[in-house]
Design a protein around this motif. Structure first.
Motif, mmCIF file in Angstrom:
data_model
loop_
_atom_site.group_PDB
_atom_site.id
_atom_site.type_symbol
_atom_site.label_atom_id
_atom_site.label_comp_id
_atom_site.label_asym_id
_atom_site.label_seq_id
_atom_site.Cartn_x
_atom_site.Cartn_y
_atom_site.Cartn_z
ATOM 1 N N ASP A 1 -58.678 92.282 -25.408
ATOM 2 C CA ASP A 1 -58.212 90.852 -25.648
ATOM 3 C C ASP A 1 -56.648 90.794 -25.219
ATOM 4 O O ASP A 1 -56.176 89.544 -25.271
ATOM 5 C CB ASP A 1 -58.362 89.908 -27.017
ATOM 6 C CG ASP A 1 -57.502 90.778 -27.978
ATOM 7 O OD1 ASP A 1 -56.979 91.678 -27.808
ATOM 8 O OD2 ASP A 1 -57.755 90.027 -29.052
ATOM 9 N N GLU A 2 -56.019 91.688 -24.873
ATOM 10 C CA GLU A 2 -54.803 91.521 -24.530
ATOM 11 C C GLU A 2 -54.468 90.590 -23.619
ATOM 12 O O GLU A 2 -54.976 90.665 -22.254
ATOM 13 C CB GLU A 2 -54.236 93.018 -24.010
ATOM 14 C CG GLU A 2 -52.678 92.813 -23.458
ATOM 15 C CD GLU A 2 -51.876 94.167 -22.706
ATOM 16 O OE1 GLU A 2 -50.893 94.436 -23.060
ATOM 17 O OE2 GLU A 2 -52.789 94.945 -22.301
ATOM 18 N N ILE A 3 -53.331 89.872 -23.779
ATOM 19 C CA ILE A 3 -52.962 88.728 -22.463
ATOM 20 C C ILE A 3 -51.565 89.063 -22.411
ATOM 21 O O ILE A 3 -50.841 89.522 -23.276
ATOM 22 C CB ILE A 3 -53.000 87.263 -23.009
ATOM 23 C CG1 ILE A 3 -52.861 86.539 -21.950
ATOM 24 C CG2 ILE A 3 -52.185 87.056 -24.218
ATOM 25 C CD1 ILE A 3 -53.540 84.874 -22.152
ATOM 26 N N LEU A 4 -51.291 89.090 -20.864
ATOM 27 C CA LEU A 4 -49.960 89.770 -20.559
ATOM 28 C C LEU A 4 -49.251 88.463 -19.871
ATOM 29 O O LEU A 4 -49.726 87.783 -18.945
ATOM 30 C CB LEU A 4 -50.099 90.642 -19.580
ATOM 31 C CG LEU A 4 -48.742 91.405 -18.835
ATOM 32 C CD1 LEU A 4 -47.957 92.074 -20.161
ATOM 33 C CD2 LEU A 4 -49.196 92.216 -17.649
ATOM 34 N N HIS A 5 -48.181 87.944 -20.239
ATOM 35 C CA HIS A 5 -47.367 87.061 -19.782
ATOM 36 C C HIS A 5 -46.083 87.595 -18.779
ATOM 37 O O HIS A 5 -45.615 88.342 -19.341
ATOM 38 C CB HIS A 5 -46.542 86.018 -20.836
ATOM 39 C CG HIS A 5 -47.560 85.664 -21.894
ATOM 40 N ND1 HIS A 5 -48.375 84.692 -21.972
ATOM 41 C CD2 HIS A 5 -47.782 86.338 -23.198
ATOM 42 C CE1 HIS A 5 -49.078 84.598 -23.138
ATOM 43 N NE2 HIS A 5 -48.924 85.791 -23.837
ATOM 44 N N ILE A 6 -46.215 87.177 -17.567
ATOM 45 C CA ILE A 6 -45.109 87.622 -16.545
ATOM 46 C C ILE A 6 -44.195 86.509 -16.373
ATOM 47 O O ILE A 6 -44.180 85.395 -16.070
ATOM 48 C CB ILE A 6 -45.947 88.046 -15.371
ATOM 49 C CG1 ILE A 6 -46.764 89.112 -15.553
ATOM 50 C CG2 ILE A 6 -44.871 88.398 -14.190
ATOM 51 C CD1 ILE A 6 -47.461 89.801 -14.306
ATOM 52 N N TYR A 7 -42.764 87.048 -16.549
ATOM 53 C CA TYR A 7 -41.823 86.158 -15.973
ATOM 54 C C TYR A 7 -40.858 86.768 -15.151
ATOM 55 O O TYR A 7 -40.937 87.912 -14.770
ATOM 56 C CB TYR A 7 -40.787 86.096 -17.439
ATOM 57 C CG TYR A 7 -41.391 85.300 -18.664
ATOM 58 C CD1 TYR A 7 -41.015 84.079 -18.831
ATOM 59 C CD2 TYR A 7 -42.465 86.103 -19.507
ATOM 60 C CE1 TYR A 7 -41.792 83.367 -19.781
ATOM 61 C CE2 TYR A 7 -42.937 85.337 -20.674
ATOM 62 C CZ TYR A 7 -42.774 83.843 -20.800
ATOM 63 O OH TYR A 7 -43.235 83.134 -21.655
ATOM 64 N N LYS A 8 -40.110 85.811 -14.509
ATOM 65 C CA LYS A 8 -39.246 86.127 -13.523
ATOM 66 C C LYS A 8 -37.591 85.939 -14.197
ATOM 67 O O LYS A 8 -37.429 84.835 -14.616
ATOM 68 C CB LYS A 8 -39.299 85.189 -12.270
ATOM 69 C CG LYS A 8 -38.239 85.441 -11.196
ATOM 70 C CD LYS A 8 -38.434 84.858 -9.894
ATOM 71 C CE LYS A 8 -37.407 84.896 -8.747
ATOM 72 N NZ LYS A 8 -37.888 83.754 -7.738
ATOM 73 N N ALA A 9 -36.794 87.166 -14.191
ATOM 74 C CA ALA A 9 -35.631 86.843 -14.567
ATOM 75 C C ALA A 9 -34.284 87.181 -13.603
ATOM 76 O O ALA A 9 -34.582 87.851 -12.812
ATOM 77 C CB ALA A 9 -35.515 88.022 -15.960
ATOM 78 N N THR A 10 -33.303 86.106 -13.545
ATOM 79 C CA THR A 10 -32.582 86.180 -12.440
ATOM 80 C C THR A 10 -31.186 85.801 -13.069
ATOM 81 O O THR A 10 -31.008 85.459 -14.337
ATOM 82 C CB THR A 10 -32.781 84.958 -11.348
ATOM 83 O OG1 THR A 10 -32.916 83.894 -11.923
ATOM 84 C CG2 THR A 10 -33.858 85.424 -10.558
#
Length: 184
Positions: free
Chosen positions: A118-127
């Motif tokens: 059930d792992e959910i992965l949240h992806i972010y962009k960092a600048t």
């Protein structure tokens, strides 16, 4: 109720560890029959596509025991109980890379292996990355080496199968797509 929904009749935790647990559920299927589902329960995680001011992608290389090899990945880490994903992203970026970001942008969330976890992965962009003078220390059992590569080099690493995990491949393809769209 959705036409494919399975109703949990009984649930049993078989193993409870520091990061995951294993649960076996007995379920009633849409046709009325019964089956068992083995599931890995995971608190969720974040991954960060960190891009420096000179347009380099920040990667980390670390040994991953389940793969029995060192992998090149974007920085990532698991959610702590009650922690919001964006705070986890900031924390993990600082711990794994020594960078703090001025801007954090949500990209997407997805299930990593919905057939059994059930792992959910949240992806972010960092600048707007800035090197910290006193970076947070990584976990005591975590050994990482920092890499900064151009998008072209990152794509080459994917093509050569030197980057072979889904979250990093996704992030690099996302960066490629953004570059194409911004060029129009």
């Amino acid at each position: 109720m959705h036409k494919f929904e399975e109703i949990t009749v009984k649930s049993e935790t078989i193993f409870k560890g520091k990061m995951i647990s294993l649960q076996v559920d007995e379920v009633q299927l849409p046709n009325g029959k019964y089956s068992k589902r083995e599931m890995i329960k995971h608190p969720g995680a974040v991954a960060i596509l960190a891009i420096t001011d000179d347009k380099k992608i920040v990667l980390v290389e670390q040994y991953r025991k389940p793969a029995n090899q060192a992998l090149i990945e974007i920085p990532a880490g698991k959610l702590e109980p009650g922690e919001k994903p964006e705070l986890t992203a900031v924390r993990e970026l600082e711990e794994e890379t020594g960078y703090r970001c001025e801007k954090l942008e949500f990209i997407t969330s997805f299930y990593t292996a919905p057939g059994f976890a059930d792992e959910i992965l949240h992806i972010y962009k960092a600048t707007g990355l800035k090197k910290l003078e006193e970076p947070k220390t990584a976990d005591e059992d975590e050994f990482v080496e920092l890499m900064e590569v151009t998008l072209e080099k990152a794509v080459q690493l994917v093509t050569e199968n030197k980057i072979c995990d889904a979250k990093t491949t996704f992030a690099i393809q996302y960066a490629q797509l953004q570059e194409v769209l911004n060029a129009k």
